[in-house]
Structures are given as C-alpha cells and as structure tokens.
Scaffold this motif. Structure first.
Motif, PDB file in Angstrom:
ATOM      1  N   GLN A 326      -3.821   2.744  -4.237  1.00 48.98           N
ATOM      2  CA  GLN A 326      -2.261   2.305  -4.137  1.00 48.98           C
ATOM      3  C   GLN A 326      -1.251   3.432  -4.360  1.00 48.98           C
ATOM      4  OE1 GLN A 326      -1.952  -1.218  -6.849  1.00 48.98           O
ATOM      5  NE2 GLN A 326      -4.046  -0.937  -7.419  1.00 48.98           N
ATOM      6  N   ALA A 331       0.260   1.521   1.121  1.00 45.32           N
ATOM      7  CA  ALA A 331       1.105   0.287   1.095  1.00 45.32           C
ATOM      8  C   ALA A 331       1.930   0.251   2.359  1.00 45.32           C
ATOM      9  CB  ALA A 331       2.286   0.083  -0.010  1.00 45.32           C
ATOM     10  N   ILE A 354      -1.688  -4.331  -3.184  1.00 44.74           N
ATOM     11  CA  ILE A 354      -0.573  -3.846  -2.513  1.00 44.74           C
ATOM     12  C   ILE A 354       0.048  -5.025  -1.873  1.00 44.74           C
ATOM     13  CG2 ILE A 354       0.389  -2.923  -0.120  1.00 44.74           C
ATOM     14  CD1 ILE A 354      -2.157  -0.936  -0.647  1.00 44.74           C
TER      15      ILE A 354
END
Length: 494
Positions: A326, A331, A354
């Motif tokens: 992440q 993202a 996400i």
C-alpha cells in the motif's frame, strides 16, 4: 436451504396455507425430536425437557408425549412458566393427560439422574441475554447427552452470535430448514451435529428475497463447464495478475500456481523482477511481465501504464492485490487498472485495502471482493468485531454497497451478491496461515478467466479451496499444512 428467522416464519405460513397446520407442524417437530432421542440414545430412558413458553416449548411437550408412548421416562421442566401460544398449550395438555411429570421449579429430584437433557427454552426469535435461571439450568453435566430443539437457547438464528450461557448441544434437531446463524461461528460450535427434520414444508418452497444455501462440492463441480476435446489454451481464458512486491514475492507465486492448477489456459504475471524470478521457478508455464518499481520494490504507476494497457488487451480476468503493498503509487496503479480494464476483476488483499479508501473506484457488476473480516470492516467503515457479530449481514451490506460479488473469508466463508448467498462449512484450521488467501484468489481468478459467472466462480473457488484443504488435512497434521499443500490437493477435488 438456509433461512433467517423471518424467512422461516414465511415458510411456516406457506406450509399452513398449503393445508399442513401450525399444530400439525409442531406434531411433526415433536415426533422428529423424539425419534432422534430414541435412535441416538437407545439406552438412556430418563429424559428431561427444559421447555420455554413459546412454540419451542410446545415442541418439547409433543416430543415428551411420543417418548412416553415408546416406553421412555420423560419429564418436563418449565422454568419460565406455562406455554403462551394455543398450539403449545394443547401439546402440554396432551402430555399432561399422558401422565408425564411436569414442574416449574428446578427441584433437586427433578435434575437428578437424568440421562438426556433437551433444551427447548428459546427458539429462533431469541435476542438479548439468557435469564440467570436459564443459564444455570442449561449448564452441561458430564455423562449426559445434550440435545437442542431447533436451535441452542442463547444463539442468534440470523447472525450466529451467542449470549452468555448458551446451551452446548451434542445434537441439534432443527425443523424445516437450517437457520443461517447456525452456519456461522461461534453458534456453529454450540450446535454439535445438526439434524434437519421435515415438518411438512412443500417441496421446492423458496422464500424470496435473498435465498441462501450451504455449499457442496458436487454443486461447485457442476458449475464448471465441460472442456471440449478440441480445446486450446485461448479457449480456456487468459488471466492477468498484478501482484507481489520485493518483500511479498511469495504471494504472487502462490496466486499464479493456484491459477494455473485451476484450469486457466494462460496466466500473465505482472510484477517486480524478484517476484517473477520465483514464479518462473515455481510455475514455468506462466508468462512474466516485468514492471518498474520504486527503491523499496513496490510497483510504480506512471512508468507502467503503457505496458499494462497493452497487457490488458484480450484478458478475460484481472487479479489485483496479493502482496502488492500500500503506497501512493500502488494506489494510483490500482485505480488505473480498474479504470482501464473491461474484464472481470478480483480484488484481494492490498487491492482491497486500497479500495477501502476509494469505494467509488470499484467497478459495479464485474468485480469480486475477497476480504477477511478486518478488510471487510475497513470497506464498511465498522470494526472487525462488528463484522464477526453478524457475518451474513455484513457480507450482504458490502455486496449492496459495492455492487460486487463478496467472498467474506473465515470459518463459514460466505459468498453473496445482491440476490443470493452461499455458505461454506468445509475447510479446517490448517488453512489459517499466511498465503491461504493468495491461493483462493488465484483459483478464483482462473475460474473467472474461464468465463464463469462471477457468483458461480466465487462459489466454486471457495468450495474447491476448502475441499482441497480438507484433503490435505486427511494426509498430514493441520499444524504442518502450508497453503502450497492446498494447491497440491486441488487435483483431488476439481
């Protein structure tokens, strides 16, 4: 069929209108309960029914009548008083005329020497907490057989949660249809063996909306289309996986191997060089698409857009998430993939994390979400404890919120969309290890890539995963099992 309490009420009303009255349903329930005691406890004649004031108590009075006629020695303890419904009152009066001893106080002589205890205090309408007197009476005692009438008192029939002092049954005789909460933990562990008794519900009766069922391996296998003798790899679909990172390269490898072992014709793995090196060793049949990463080994977005745009062409399913990490870049990459793709998408692990911050990114109608309870909680904006307190309700809300098929993982895994629900009670604690979710995601990606409807693909993937894990557990200790062992045993179940 698995039903909520409200759906059970509708089924009973439908049965009543078909000509089998509520009183006749109670008679059938009582007879089935008595027959279970006679069959399972042939040498235990002293039976104490602990009866409530509702129709569950009425079932106990009906069962006591049939046991007395069969030569058993039943007694009835009604700690909350006499029945309130007309049909339960009638059942009590018939049992009383038969000379069955009945008590409202738990005198010592009533509780002594009983060989079978039958709990019929509260049924499917229970909520809240058990009265202290009931908690005390329902405590198990060594040497007795404990049988629940319809559902263990203290259990919530819709959610599977339990109240303090819930009856611990060896056997639960449930009537007409199994209650959905009985498929979920912790209530599932209080039910013991579940026996479904016929009370006359018309064959084929379905309560809409939102029917639910228990998964079976046979049904999962039937959902797979036959592969024609002249099949070629392109006919069997092409899965693109965007998974893995330098620190979590194994997740990409597990997903890729599980996919290739689940019948997909082609799998292209887009990842960092380190993950692809492991995939090449483990699954040389997979195609590799190297992507650019940052200094920590996480995938970048802008630098990989063109190669992924080309890679998406012709793909029949897309798996995003396993070991992705992440970061702002992953993202952005996830959003790009969701916006650019047109094929079915499976969002797992970090793909879900996400998406939990950007629910609007999730494509409606072509996505499968595979959260564990904590991931589902983030997607719903609640706590994991709240998810676990009502797993069927949480899964249903998430499907409605996202327009996706939802696989809520855990003991009693749930597959649901806005129309149906299926629950898996196969599987074992040997699956509770890192990597199990990656294996499931790979199986699911493969089935979706083979153009199965997404609900069917999710159903089959969950069932195959659980059944393969059970096959592995039959050959090795559960503590020794690894997710890769589940992949090896897919050959036993698919």
């Amino acid at each position: 069929m698995l039903v909520t309490p409200e759906q059970m009420q509708k089924l009973e009303a439908l049965t009543d209108s078909s000509g089998i009255s509520y009183g006749h349903m109670m008679e059938r329930a009582g007879k089935a309960l008595a027959d279970t005691i006679i069959t399972r406890c042939p040498d235990r004649k002293k039976v104490l029914f602990i009866a409530g004031t509702g129709n569950n108590g009425g079932d106990c009075y009906a069962a006591a009548f049939h046991l007395k006629a069969a030569g058993w020695l039943p007694e009835v303890l009604a700690p909350l008083g006499e029945p309130r419904t007309d049909i339960a009152k009638a059942a009590r009066e018939r049992a009383k005329r038969e000379g069955i001893p009945m008590f409202t106080e738990a005198y010592d002589f009533v509780l002594q020497d009983k060989e079978v205890i039958v709990d019929g205090v509260f049924g499917t309408g229970f909520s809240g907490t058990l009265p202290p007197v009931v908690q005390r009476l329902l405590q198990p005692h060594e040497g007795q057989v404990h049988i629940a009438c319809d559902i263990p008192s203290g259990g919530h029939a819709a959610s599977g949660s339990v109240s303090e002092g819930t009856f611990q049954a060896d056997i639960t005789v449930t009537f007409g249809a199994e209650k959905i909460g009985m498929s979920q933990f912790p209530l599932r562990s209080y039910c013991g063996e579940i026996i479904l008794a016929d009370i006359g519900i018309p064959e084929g009766a379905v309560v809409l909306p939102y029917p639910a069922e228990r998964m079976t391996l046979e049904e999962a296998q039937a959902k797979r289309a036959d592969v024609p003798i002249d099949a070629h790899k392109n006919m069997l679909g092409h899965l693109l996986t965007v998974t893995g990172s330098r620190r979590m390269r194994g997740a990409a490898a597990l997903a890729a191997e599980a996919a290739m072992r689940s019948g997909v014709g082609l799998t292209t793995c887009a990842s960092c060089d380190e993950a692809l090196a492991g995939i090449t060793v483990r699954v040389p049949e997979a195609l590799c698409l190297p992507l650019k990463t940052d200094a920590d080994g996480f995938l970048l977005c802008e630098e990989n857009k063109e190669i992924l745009k080309e890679a998406l062409h012709g793909k029949t399913a897309l798996l995003i998430g396993c070991g992705l990490g992440q970061t702002d870049e992953t993202a952005a990459l996830t959003k790009y993939l969701l916006d650019t793709s047109t094929c079915p998408v499976i969002l797992d692990a970090d793909g879900l994390n996400i998406a939990s911050r950007h629910i609007e990114w999730i494509p409606k109608g072509r996505t499968v979400l595979t959260p564990h309870p904590a991931e589902a909680a983030r997607l719903l904006g609640i706590t994991a404890d709240e998810v676990q307190a009502d797993r069927p309700g949480a899964a249903r809300r998430l499907a409605k919120k996202t327009g996706a098929v939802v696989v809520l993982k855990g003991a009693g895994s749930i597959v649901t969309d806005e129309r149906f629900m299926a629950i898996c009670n196969d599987g074992n604690p040997g699956m509770a290890k890192a990597g199990s979710g990656d294996v499931l995601a790979g199986i699911l990606g493969a089935l979706a890539a083979q153009r199965m409807p997404l609900f069917d693909a999710a159903y089959a993937a969950v069932m195959f995963h659980a059944a393969a894990a059970d096959a592995a557990a039959a050959e090795m200790p559960r503590s020794y099992m690894l997710p890769q062992d589940t992949i090896a045993y897919l050959q036993e179940v698919e």
